[in-house]
Design a protein around this motif. Structure first.
Motif, short mmCIF file in Angstrom:
data_model
loop_
_atom_site.label_atom_id
_atom_site.label_comp_id
_atom_site.label_asym_id
_atom_site.label_seq_id
_atom_site.Cartn_x
_atom_site.Cartn_y
_atom_site.Cartn_z
N MET A 248 0.84 -1.20 0.00
CA MET A 248 0.00 0.00 0.00
C MET A 248 0.87 1.25 0.00
N ALA A 249 0.46 2.26 -0.75
CA ALA A 249 1.20 3.52 -0.77
C ALA A 249 0.24 4.66 -0.50
N LEU A 250 0.73 5.67 0.19
CA LEU A 250 -0.09 6.83 0.48
C LEU A 250 0.59 8.05 -0.09
N TYR A 251 -0.11 8.78 -0.93
CA TYR A 251 0.44 9.98 -1.56
C TYR A 251 -0.35 11.19 -1.08
N THR A 252 0.33 12.32 -0.95
CA THR A 252 -0.37 13.52 -0.51
C THR A 252 -0.19 14.63 -1.52
N ALA A 253 -1.21 15.44 -1.64
CA ALA A 253 -1.13 16.64 -2.48
C ALA A 253 -1.49 17.83 -1.61
N ASN A 254 -0.54 18.67 -1.32
CA ASN A 254 -0.79 19.83 -0.49
C ASN A 254 -1.03 21.05 -1.37
N VAL A 255 -2.20 21.63 -1.22
CA VAL A 255 -2.59 22.76 -2.04
C VAL A 255 -2.68 23.99 -1.16
N CYS A 256 -1.92 25.04 -1.49
CA CYS A 256 -1.93 26.23 -0.66
C CYS A 256 -1.87 27.47 -1.51
N ILE A 257 -2.18 28.60 -0.91
CA ILE A 257 -2.10 29.86 -1.63
C ILE A 257 -1.38 30.89 -0.77
N LYS B 144 -1.62 8.60 9.67
CA LYS B 144 -1.51 7.36 10.45
C LYS B 144 -2.86 6.65 10.53
N ILE B 145 -3.91 7.44 10.72
CA ILE B 145 -5.26 6.86 10.79
C ILE B 145 -5.61 6.17 9.47
N LEU B 146 -5.33 6.85 8.36
CA LEU B 146 -5.65 6.28 7.05
C LEU B 146 -4.85 5.02 6.77
N LEU B 147 -3.62 4.98 7.27
CA LEU B 147 -2.76 3.81 7.06
C LEU B 147 -3.05 2.68 8.04
N GLY B 148 -3.96 2.93 8.97
CA GLY B 148 -4.33 1.89 9.93
C GLY B 148 -3.32 1.70 11.04
N LYS C 83 -11.69 1.17 6.79
CA LYS C 83 -11.21 0.19 5.80
C LYS C 83 -11.29 0.78 4.39
N LEU C 84 -11.04 2.08 4.30
CA LEU C 84 -11.22 2.78 3.03
C LEU C 84 -10.11 2.50 2.04
N SER D 281 12.87 15.29 7.15
CA SER D 281 12.80 14.25 8.17
C SER D 281 11.91 13.15 7.64
N PHE D 282 12.05 11.96 8.20
CA PHE D 282 11.19 10.89 7.72
C PHE D 282 11.02 9.84 8.81
N LYS D 283 10.01 9.05 8.64
CA LYS D 283 9.80 7.92 9.55
C LYS D 283 9.08 6.82 8.78
N TYR D 284 9.16 5.62 9.29
CA TYR D 284 8.50 4.50 8.63
C TYR D 284 7.07 4.37 9.13
N ILE D 285 6.20 4.10 8.22
CA ILE D 285 4.79 3.92 8.54
C ILE D 285 4.33 2.60 7.96
N GLY D 286 3.74 1.75 8.79
CA GLY D 286 3.21 0.48 8.30
C GLY D 286 4.30 -0.46 7.84
#
Length: 283
Positions: free
Chosen positions: A1-10, A154-158, A176-177, A250-255
């Protein structure tokens, strides 16, 4: 499973930087980004969550934000697109404020009302708890907005998280989305007609998949900088500038073997009238 984010700002930079930006924008050519055609809807393998993180201290703010999320749903109507109001607490000298219970109840009920209206569970509400912050000398949400989004992923990744410690309400508990993409919006960012479908279509295209170095500490290739140029209040055209390097702050491992990277932008240029969109992906 992979989780990608798109941050949209102005939030454009201030001062002399704008002069440099103007020079670069006028001289660096843009090209249309490759996108998968999701005009008929987002497929199940590209399930996406739209989230607005913001401080909520009254029911009026909750209604305002859910009305906005509902409008985003109506102009981006598709299966496999979900919406969350990520409510943060107002800082204070008390751990529990008098309005917390009302906000918690109203937010949950409003999300449930929208789900009943559309006959499917697509709207969610989260309201965090306050923790004592020594530096700020008050109670506030853990790590403010950054912490809210970190916990949200974290919630989305379970991942396991202390619900009693961090949340008053978490409608995504045990979800379970199987969300793959997250679009994070500021409260004043508009997700106009079919823009969510275009953003996800761009993220899902193989040519936009980020590539890490051997040590998994730097994204060095195929990470485009997406800019949504506003031609009018109802239309957006997605453009891409030349690829730039992003260095991991910075980084950390998830799942299971998933690495979520928080990146520091090495090079960024945008105009006041533009939306800046940064996609960060992991495998």
């Amino acid at each position: 499973m992979a989780l990608y984010t798109a941050n949209v700002c102005i939030n454009p930079p201030l001062g002399p930087t704008l002069v440099d930006d103007e020079i670069l924008i006028r001289n660096v050519k843009t090209t249309v980004i490759p996108k998968l055609d999701y005009s008929k809807g987002i497929p199940e393998e590209s399930k996406t969550m739209v989230v607005i993180p913001t401080i909520v201290a009254n029911t009026a703010k909750i209604k305002e934000m859910f009305d906005i999320l509902e409008s985003f749903y109506l102009v981006n109507k598709t299966e496999n697109l979900y919406f969350t109001l990520l409510g943060d607490v107002k800082a204070g000298q008390e751990k529990v404020m008098p309005f917390d219970e009302e906000v918690s109840k109203y937010g949950r009920e409003y999300a449930e009302k929208l789900n009943a209206k559309y006959k499917k569970d697509i709207f969610y509400f989260i309201y965090r708890k306050r923790l004592w912050n020594e530096k700020e000398n008050c109670y506030l949400g853990y790590e403010r907005k950054r912490g809210a989004l970190l916990q949200f992923n974290k919630i989305l990744l379970g991942e396991k998280i202390d619900e009693n410690k961090y949340f008053n309400v978490n409608m995504l508990k045990g979800n379970k989305l199987d969300i793959k993409y997250v679009i994070t919006l500021d409260t004043d960012t508009k997700l106009v007609l079919n823009s969510a479908l275009n953003l996800v279509g761009a993220m899902a295209h193989p040519m936009n998949k980020p590539i890490f170095n051997k040590e998994k500490t730097k994204v060095f290739s195929k990470v485009p900088k997406f800019i949504a140029r506003i031609w009018n209040s109802r239309a957006i055209e997605l453009l891409i500038k030349k690829p730039v390097n992003f260095t991991v702050k910075s980084f950390k491992y998830i799942g299971k073997g998933i690495k979520k990277c928080f990146v520091q932008i090495v090079e960024s240029n945008w105009k006041t009238v533009q939306h800046f969109v940064l996609f960060v992906g992991t495998d």
